[in-house]
Each structure stands twice: as C-alpha cells, then as structure tokens.
Design a protein around this motif. Structure first.
Motif, PDB file in Angstrom:
ATOM      1  N   CYS A  67      24.948  43.861  36.973  1.00  0.00           N
ATOM      2  CA  CYS A  67      24.608  43.364  35.633  1.00  0.00           C
ATOM      3  C   CYS A  67      23.293  42.615  35.728  1.00  0.00           C
ATOM      4  CB  CYS A  67      25.698  42.442  35.142  1.00  0.00           C
ATOM      5  SG  CYS A  67      26.074  41.155  36.334  1.00  0.00           S
ATOM      6  N   CYS A  81      20.808  36.562  37.746  1.00  0.00           N
ATOM      7  CA  CYS A  81      21.034  37.523  36.669  1.00  0.00           C
ATOM      8  C   CYS A  81      21.549  36.771  35.446  1.00  0.00           C
ATOM      9  CB  CYS A  81      22.013  38.598  37.112  1.00  0.00           C
ATOM     10  SG  CYS A  81      23.715  38.022  37.293  1.00  0.00           S
ATOM     11  N   MET A  84      24.262  36.589  33.980  1.00  0.00           N
ATOM     12  CA  MET A  84      25.585  35.964  34.056  1.00  0.00           C
ATOM     13  C   MET A  84      25.735  35.106  35.307  1.00  0.00           C
ATOM     14  SD  MET A  84      27.788  39.191  32.732  1.00  0.00           S
ATOM     15  CE  MET A  84      29.121  38.249  32.024  1.00  0.00           C
ATOM     16  N   MET A 124      25.705  35.793  38.398  1.00  0.00           N
ATOM     17  CA  MET A 124      26.543  36.327  39.467  1.00  0.00           C
ATOM     18  C   MET A 124      25.704  36.656  40.704  1.00  0.00           C
ATOM     19  SD  MET A 124      28.609  38.731  36.912  1.00  0.00           S
ATOM     20  CE  MET A 124      29.384  39.769  38.135  1.00  0.00           C
ATOM     21  N   PHE A 125      24.496  37.119  40.489  1.00  0.00           N
ATOM     22  CA  PHE A 125      23.571  37.395  41.592  1.00  0.00           C
ATOM     23  C   PHE A 125      22.452  36.374  41.510  1.00  0.00           C
ATOM     24  CE2 PHE A 125      25.487  41.447  40.526  1.00  0.00           C
ATOM     25  CZ  PHE A 125      25.842  41.949  41.771  1.00  0.00           C
TER      26      PHE A 125
HETATM   27 CU   LIG Z   1      25.164  39.367  36.512  1.00  0.00          CU
END
Ligand SMILES: [Cu+2]
Length: 91
Positions: A42, A79, A81, A83-84
């Motif tokens: 994402c 990212c 969200m 997450m990365f």
């Molecule tokens: Cu993400």
C-alpha cells in the motif's frame, strides 16, 4: 561551500523502500526522487510528518520532493498507512 551545491537521492518503492536509509548532508539543499515500480503493498503515498512532505506515487512515475536539511537528525518517512517506513539521516 559552493553556492550551487545540491544533493539528490533516489528511492525505489517496490514492496518497501530501497534503500531504507537515505543519508543527506546538513545544510545542502536536497531532493529525494521516489519511483514506485511495483503495485505490491500500500505504498501509493509517501509522507513524512518529521520533514513535512507528502506525495502520491503513481506507478512508474518519478516523484521528487524537497527535503529540508537545516536540522541534523534522523527522520522517518512512511507509506500512507505507516506500515512501511524508511529513514532520512541528516548530518
Ligand atoms: Cu501502507
């Protein structure tokens, strides 16, 4: 220091960030060019609250952001969200 000195970093986005750590010299104007080469994950947005940038990353289109380098330190980008993530080290 030469007045026209600049630094440019390049990050490939494909299921994560490569490289994950970008090193920049303090006080030298800097840009980072992101190129998302895979639809994996994402990762269609990259942003940094620390450094105040956010941009969409259309697949296969390079996007360049300006990064402030007036302050030394370690800053995070991630990212949309969160997450990365990757790191920008200014020193
Ligand atoms: Cu993400």
């Amino acid at each position: 220091m030469m007045a026209e000195e600049k630094q440019q970093a390049y990050v490939t986005v494909a299921g994560g960030y490569s490289p994950e750590v970008v090193e920049l010299k303090q006080g030298v104007p800097a840009t980072i060019t992101f190129n998302r080469t895979s639809s994996q994950g994402c990762l269609d947005v990259v942003h940094s609250k620390d450094l105040g940038f956010e941009t969409e990353l259309p697949l296969g289109e390079e996007q360049t952001v300006t990064v402030p380098t007036d302050q030394a330190g370690e800053f995070t980008f991630s990212c949309g969200m969160d997450m990365f993530s990757g790191k920008i080290v200014v020193r």
